[in-house]
Design a protein around this motif. Structure first.
Motif, PDB file in Angstrom:
ATOM      1  N   ASN A  31       0.816  -1.238   0.054  1.00 36.43           N
ATOM      2  CA  ASN A  31       0.051   0.003   0.101  1.00 36.43           C
ATOM      3  C   ASN A  31       1.012   1.265   0.191  1.00 36.43           C
ATOM      4  N   THR A  32       2.188   1.360   0.732  1.00 32.91           N
ATOM      5  CA  THR A  32       2.914   2.414   0.881  1.00 32.91           C
ATOM      6  C   THR A  32       3.466   2.726  -0.645  1.00 32.91           C
ATOM      7  N   LEU A  33       3.714   1.561  -1.436  1.00 35.99           N
ATOM      8  CA  LEU A  33       4.233   1.912  -2.765  1.00 35.99           C
ATOM      9  C   LEU A  33       3.258   2.418  -3.686  1.00 35.99           C
ATOM     10  N   ILE A  34       1.893   1.998  -3.751  1.00 40.87           N
ATOM     11  CA  ILE A  34       0.993   2.460  -4.374  1.00 40.87           C
ATOM     12  C   ILE A  34       0.572   4.052  -3.921  1.00 40.87           C
ATOM     13  N   HIS A  35       0.714   4.407  -2.681  1.00 46.03           N
ATOM     14  CA  HIS A  35       0.621   5.725  -2.327  1.00 46.03           C
ATOM     15  C   HIS A  35       1.580   6.475  -3.030  1.00 46.03           C
ATOM     16  N   GLU A  36       2.877   6.191  -2.870  1.00 46.88           N
ATOM     17  CA  GLU A  36       3.653   7.063  -3.229  1.00 46.88           C
ATOM     18  C   GLU A  36       3.864   7.046  -4.879  1.00 46.88           C
ATOM     19  N   VAL A  37       3.504   5.933  -5.551  1.00 47.11           N
ATOM     20  CA  VAL A  37       3.285   5.943  -6.958  1.00 47.11           C
ATOM     21  C   VAL A  37       2.154   7.265  -7.213  1.00 47.11           C
ATOM     22  N   GLY A  38       1.320   7.155  -6.461  1.00 45.47           N
ATOM     23  CA  GLY A  38      -0.043   8.028  -6.769  1.00 45.47           C
ATOM     24  C   GLY A  38       0.753   9.521  -6.752  1.00 45.47           C
ATOM     25  N   HIS A  39       1.375   9.905  -5.779  1.00 48.51           N
ATOM     26  CA  HIS A  39       2.239  11.117  -5.593  1.00 48.51           C
ATOM     27  C   HIS A  39       2.995  11.488  -6.908  1.00 48.51           C
ATOM     28  N   GLN A  40       3.583  10.331  -7.504  1.00 45.82           N
ATOM     29  CA  GLN A  40       4.577  10.716  -8.778  1.00 45.82           C
ATOM     30  C   GLN A  40       3.764  10.809  -9.938  1.00 45.82           C
ATOM     31  N   LEU A  41       2.753   9.753 -10.143  1.00 49.21           N
ATOM     32  CA  LEU A  41       1.907  10.138 -11.481  1.00 49.21           C
ATOM     33  C   LEU A  41       1.195  11.502 -11.334  1.00 49.21           C
ATOM     34  N   THR A  76      -0.537  16.923  -6.290  1.00 45.41           N
ATOM     35  CA  THR A  76       0.363  15.699  -5.953  1.00 45.41           C
ATOM     36  C   THR A  76       0.188  15.618  -4.465  1.00 45.41           C
ATOM     37  N   GLY A  77       0.093  16.519  -3.609  1.00 46.56           N
ATOM     38  CA  GLY A  77       0.081  16.431  -2.347  1.00 46.56           C
ATOM     39  C   GLY A  77      -1.358  15.591  -1.822  1.00 46.56           C
ATOM     40  N   LEU A  78      -2.255  15.867  -2.726  1.00 48.91           N
ATOM     41  CA  LEU A  78      -3.981  15.145  -2.543  1.00 48.91           C
ATOM     42  C   LEU A  78      -3.722  13.753  -3.072  1.00 48.91           C
ATOM     43  N   ALA A  79      -2.724  13.125  -3.801  1.00 47.49           N
ATOM     44  CA  ALA A  79      -2.784  12.178  -4.661  1.00 47.49           C
ATOM     45  C   ALA A  79      -2.630  10.910  -3.891  1.00 47.49           C
ATOM     46  N   GLY A  80      -1.630  10.860  -2.987  1.00 41.12           N
ATOM     47  CA  GLY A  80      -1.379   9.889  -2.312  1.00 41.12           C
ATOM     48  C   GLY A  80      -2.219   8.774  -1.791  1.00 41.12           C
ATOM     49  N   TYR A  81      -3.407   9.409  -0.851  1.00 42.00           N
ATOM     50  CA  TYR A  81      -4.123   8.360  -0.238  1.00 42.00           C
ATOM     51  C   TYR A  81      -5.341   8.445  -1.087  1.00 42.00           C
ATOM     52  N   VAL A  82      -5.708   9.008  -1.922  1.00 42.25           N
ATOM     53  CA  VAL A  82      -6.765   9.016  -2.983  1.00 42.25           C
ATOM     54  C   VAL A  82      -6.206   7.791  -3.761  1.00 42.25           C
ATOM     55  N   PHE A  83      -5.117   7.753  -4.333  1.00 47.54           N
ATOM     56  CA  PHE A  83      -4.646   6.719  -5.153  1.00 47.54           C
ATOM     57  C   PHE A  83      -4.792   5.262  -4.815  1.00 47.54           C
ATOM     58  N   LEU A 201     -10.474  14.620   5.597  1.00 44.89           N
ATOM     59  CA  LEU A 201     -10.659  14.473   4.113  1.00 44.89           C
ATOM     60  C   LEU A 201     -10.212  13.322   3.786  1.00 44.89           C
ATOM     61  N   PHE A 202      -8.908  12.857   4.039  1.00 46.00           N
ATOM     62  CA  PHE A 202      -8.217  11.626   3.700  1.00 46.00           C
ATOM     63  C   PHE A 202      -8.958  10.375   4.234  1.00 46.00           C
ATOM     64  N   PHE A 203      -9.247  10.560   5.413  1.00 50.03           N
ATOM     65  CA  PHE A 203     -10.255   9.204   6.246  1.00 50.03           C
ATOM     66  C   PHE A 203     -11.413   9.104   5.619  1.00 50.03           C
ATOM     67  N   VAL A 204     -12.347  10.304   5.264  1.00 52.81           N
ATOM     68  CA  VAL A 204     -13.434  10.151   4.521  1.00 52.81           C
ATOM     69  C   VAL A 204     -13.514   9.646   3.221  1.00 52.81           C
ATOM     70  N   GLN A 205     -12.578   9.903   2.447  1.00 54.56           N
ATOM     71  CA  GLN A 205     -12.239   9.510   1.137  1.00 54.56           C
ATOM     72  C   GLN A 205     -12.037   8.053   1.090  1.00 54.56           C
ATOM     73  N   ALA A 206     -10.983   7.459   2.117  1.00 52.91           N
ATOM     74  CA  ALA A 206     -10.834   6.150   2.391  1.00 52.91           C
ATOM     75  C   ALA A 206     -12.082   5.041   2.329  1.00 52.91           C
ATOM     76  N   LEU A 207     -12.861   5.759   3.517  1.00 52.62           N
ATOM     77  CA  LEU A 207     -14.122   5.020   3.544  1.00 52.62           C
ATOM     78  C   LEU A 207     -15.028   4.877   2.681  1.00 52.62           C
TER      79      LEU A 207
END
Length: 220
Positions: A31-41, A76-83, A201-207
């Motif tokens: 999950n960490t990798l996917i999170h960081e890839v979200g930032h990079q994308l 980019t700051g938003l993207a990690g948790y959302v991705f 916001l990060f927690f709500v979108q995850a839910l």
């Protein structure tokens, strides 16, 4: 109903495993990798530059990027948790459709791109190489049922981590708002919106993504 029971069983197993000190953290890095890839994308899509990703054995990660515009840095700051939440939901949708091998191919693509272009620390190399080797062996040697169970387990771990990591950042944003990672960065960028709001916001979108994923498996 049968698939629902399988999903629930593997979600419980994922919750138990992620509490283990070594094995749990090793698998949670997915999950960490996917999170960081979200930032990079997000960096690339907003005309910035994606430099490096560092992965650590304690499940923390860092994505280094640079941006020409404020909006690029913000997205980019938003993207990690959302991705990571979006990908967990997507993987469960593929499982619902019976596309277990497709999940592995997507993860292999993420691993390969990350290894080639972004991951540059020792543990990151070790983690990606061992995970990639396991996936290649799985596709080469394993039978259908084994692939199904491995994918169910790994996606369950990613799903649980996408929610719990979002909850943790929300908790940290209230306890120590200056050390709340992406929530702190976004608070600094927006000035008027505090870290706590971004944590929520990060927690709500995850839910929300979690609900989207699980509603597919509800009994009919």
């Amino acid at each position: 109903m049968k698939l629902l029971i399988k999903v629930l069983v593997f979600l419980v197993l994922a919750i138990i495993l992620t509490k283990l000190p070594i094995a749990g953290k090793y698998f949670a890095v997915a999950n960490t990798l996917i999170h960081e890839v979200g930032h990079q994308l997000a960096s690339i899509l907003t005309f910035g530059k994606a430099h490096e990703i560092h992965l650590f054995s304690n499940t923390e990660g860092v994505a280094y990027s640079s941006h020409q515009f404020w909006i690029g840095k913000f997205i980019t700051g938003l993207a990690g948790y959302v991705f990571s939440s979006f990908m967990a939901c997507t993987f469960f949708f593929l499982i619902y459709k019976g596309r277990y091998s497709m999940v592995i191919y997507i993860l292999l693509a993420i691993l390969g791109i990350s290894l080639l272009f972004w991951v540059r620390n020792v543990y990151g190399f070790f983690w990606i190489i061992t995970f990639t080797a396991a996936f290649v062996w799985l596709l080469w040697k394993a039978e259908g049922l084994i692939i199904e169970y491995v994918v169910l387990f790994l996606v369950s771990v990613i799903f649980i981590e996408s929610i719990t990591s979002a909850f943790e950042i929300m908790y940290i944003s209230f306890k120590t708002p200056l050390q709340a990672g992406d929530a702190t960065s976004l608070a600094g960028l927006t000035r008027l919106i505090p870290a706590q709001a971004w944590g929520i916001l990060f927690f709500v979108q995850a839910l929300y993504f979690g609900w989207l994923a699980m509603r597919k498996f509800k009994p009919t």
